[in-house]
Design an enzyme around this catalytic site. Sequence first.
Site, mmCIF file in Angstrom:
data_model
loop_
_atom_site.group_PDB
_atom_site.id
_atom_site.type_symbol
_atom_site.label_atom_id
_atom_site.label_comp_id
_atom_site.label_asym_id
_atom_site.label_seq_id
_atom_site.Cartn_x
_atom_site.Cartn_y
_atom_site.Cartn_z
ATOM 1 N N GLY A 80 4.323 -66.503 12.663
ATOM 2 C CA GLY A 80 3.424 -67.596 12.990
ATOM 3 C C GLY A 80 3.846 -68.237 14.299
ATOM 4 O O GLY A 80 3.138 -68.205 15.301
ATOM 5 N N ARG A 81 5.054 -68.767 14.285
ATOM 6 C CA ARG A 81 5.568 -69.535 15.418
ATOM 7 C C ARG A 81 5.411 -68.807 16.756
ATOM 8 O O ARG A 81 4.929 -69.380 17.735
ATOM 9 C CB ARG A 81 7.047 -69.828 15.180
ATOM 10 C CG ARG A 81 7.688 -70.729 16.216
ATOM 11 C CD ARG A 81 9.215 -70.749 16.033
ATOM 12 N NE ARG A 81 9.592 -71.037 14.679
ATOM 13 C CZ ARG A 81 9.794 -72.267 14.179
ATOM 14 N NH1 ARG A 81 9.676 -73.301 14.977
ATOM 15 N NH2 ARG A 81 10.130 -72.432 12.923
ATOM 16 N N CYS A 87 6.236 -96.981 13.983
ATOM 17 C CA CYS A 87 7.292 -97.938 13.636
ATOM 18 C C CYS A 87 8.419 -97.211 12.924
ATOM 19 O O CYS A 87 8.707 -97.466 11.742
ATOM 20 C CB CYS A 87 6.723 -99.057 12.777
ATOM 21 S SG CYS A 87 5.416 -99.944 13.628
ATOM 22 N N GLU A 88 9.004 -96.266 13.611
ATOM 23 C CA GLU A 88 10.097 -95.434 13.109
ATOM 24 C C GLU A 88 10.965 -95.151 14.325
ATOM 25 O O GLU A 88 10.465 -94.614 15.316
ATOM 26 C CB GLU A 88 9.551 -94.082 12.621
ATOM 27 C CG GLU A 88 9.006 -94.043 11.226
ATOM 28 C CD GLU A 88 10.076 -94.083 10.162
ATOM 29 O OE1 GLU A 88 11.243 -93.743 10.478
ATOM 30 O OE2 GLU A 88 9.742 -94.467 9.037
ATOM 31 N N ARG A 120 8.453 -82.065 15.195
ATOM 32 C CA ARG A 120 9.697 -81.295 15.225
ATOM 33 C C ARG A 120 10.895 -82.040 15.826
ATOM 34 O O ARG A 120 11.993 -81.972 15.277
ATOM 35 C CB ARG A 120 9.500 -79.948 15.931
ATOM 36 C CG ARG A 120 8.470 -79.043 15.223
ATOM 37 C CD ARG A 120 8.426 -77.645 15.815
ATOM 38 N NE ARG A 120 9.606 -76.871 15.477
ATOM 39 C CZ ARG A 120 10.638 -76.690 16.252
ATOM 40 N NH1 ARG A 120 10.647 -77.188 17.475
ATOM 41 N NH2 ARG A 120 11.666 -76.010 15.849
ATOM 42 N N TYR A 175 13.697 -82.296 13.095
ATOM 43 C CA TYR A 175 14.851 -81.382 13.209
ATOM 44 C C TYR A 175 15.754 -81.715 14.386
ATOM 45 O O TYR A 175 16.684 -80.957 14.657
ATOM 46 C CB TYR A 175 14.388 -79.937 13.434
ATOM 47 C CG TYR A 175 13.339 -79.389 12.514
ATOM 48 C CD1 TYR A 175 13.561 -79.287 11.138
ATOM 49 C CD2 TYR A 175 12.129 -78.913 13.023
ATOM 50 C CE1 TYR A 175 12.593 -78.737 10.311
ATOM 51 C CE2 TYR A 175 11.163 -78.363 12.192
ATOM 52 C CZ TYR A 175 11.406 -78.286 10.836
ATOM 53 O OH TYR A 175 10.445 -77.738 10.036
HETATM 54 C C1 LIG Z 1 6.319 -69.768 7.484
HETATM 55 C C2 LIG Z 1 6.181 -68.410 6.972
HETATM 56 C C3 LIG Z 1 5.952 -67.349 7.843
HETATM 57 C C4 LIG Z 1 5.899 -67.520 9.326
HETATM 58 O O1 LIG Z 1 7.101 -67.922 9.834
HETATM 59 P P1 LIG Z 1 7.306 -68.117 11.403
HETATM 60 O O2 LIG Z 1 8.671 -68.677 11.501
HETATM 61 O O3 LIG Z 1 6.236 -69.047 11.833
HETATM 62 O O4 LIG Z 1 7.155 -66.777 12.025
HETATM 63 C C5 LIG Z 1 5.774 -66.099 7.306
HETATM 64 N N1 LIG Z 1 5.835 -65.892 5.997
HETATM 65 C C6 LIG Z 1 6.053 -66.878 5.128
HETATM 66 C C7 LIG Z 1 6.105 -66.566 3.692
HETATM 67 C C8 LIG Z 1 6.241 -68.168 5.585
HETATM 68 O O5 LIG Z 1 6.467 -69.149 4.718
#
Ligand SMILES: *Cc1c(COP(=O)(O)O)cnc(C)c1O
Length: 413
Positions: free
Chosen positions: A274-275, A341-342, A310, A314
């Site tokens: 995803g990322r 307000c954090e 983020r 983190y």
């Molecule tokens: C979040 C997640 C992903 C994607 O992770 P990335 O770090 O964004 O690549 C893939 N599979 C599962 C099951 C996830 O929870």
Amino acid sequence: MSNKNLPFTLDEITAIAEKYPTPFHIYDEKGIRENARRLLKAFAWNPGFKEYFAVKACPNPRLMQIVKEEGFGMDCSSLPELLLSEKVGVVGENIMFTSNDTPEDEFIKAVELGAVVNLDDISHIDFLEKCAGLPELVCFRYNPGSLKGGNAIIGHPEDAKYGFTLEQIFEGYKKLKQMGVKRFGLHTMVASNELNPQYFVETAEILFDLVIKIFTELDITFDFVNIGGGIGIPYNPEDEAVDLEFVGEGIRKAYQERLIDKGHPELKLYMECGRMVTGPYGYLVSKVRHVKETYKSYVGLDSCMADLMRPALYGAYHHISVPARLDAPADKLYDVTGSLCENNDKFAIDRKLPVMEPGDLVVIHDAGAHGHAMGFQYNGKLRSAELLLREDHSVELIRRAETVEDYFATLNF
Ligand SMILES: *Cc1c(COP(=O)(O)O)cnc(C)c1O
């Protein structure tokens, strides 16, 4: 080193900010497409290779449509994500449904869409059969426990809530076979924001070795192996992007030696990143609202951690550019804050930046994943708009900003 160039000129972003009030997220279509093609090319040796975009990273259907056009499937883990996927026309085995603590209605929808169902627990075999019936293809999420070293964000696998133990994996596939399931997949996801390319090769090796063990002991052949997501992105200019060609080539070798040479027929390799798909190609664009000098120097933006959580969550580094001052020396130490307000509502602490003034446009990099997606309304903050910077540099509004009416819409008062 990774470069932190902007996909738009100062004149372009100034004109965009005149038309669409800040703050907003803007996504670079060209960057997303080129990166998607690079990923697919690195795994072109595997004829069935598929990347399932982890929708949670940036659940905007317009962006999902773009990666669909590039050949991606969707990795979903909730009902709304399944519905989004259906809306953009991604159905059947182009959906990987990887959920945990899953409610009935989600399994029902996933099976109805023909998605690849990836079970998180051995008790879910019976649960799934009862609520939706067992599909012909079922996948298990494997948790390698202490077999696999930890990763900074996800931690040690043995402490993670996800997946089957090694014993349960064997028991589970045996059971599936007895229940008439015909096709099998194996999945794991043990990393998040991992920048070491070798980590992904080793993950694939662990899964390939396990496939051979199950193949030998239970006489089951696999349709696919899904090595999960977790490819990191170089948030910090000093970070190095993951070398996709290295990962692709390393996994190709392991696939040949550990699977094919050991007698398992060809299978499909899947990933669910995803990322890395949208992260580097999304920018949070804000304006400086106030500059404040007290014990420290503060730049107060018109965005806040509701737009990008983020750094506060983190302590994550996000690069910051000031498009009008790219040539000015970055010699003033600022905390860059939002208006929540954090006290942890800060995009950067003690960051050297050019001297800024109210009205300056500020761009926060690498906000394309877990940026808008993690938005919330705490403190009455409204989620910002999302824009798409097309390849021809035209701009499309792909999600409007929330209004006060949206904030009140769920109240019964
Ligand atoms: C979040 C997640 C992903 C994607 O992770 P990335 O770090 O964004 O690549 C893939 N599979 C599962 C099951 C996830 O929870």
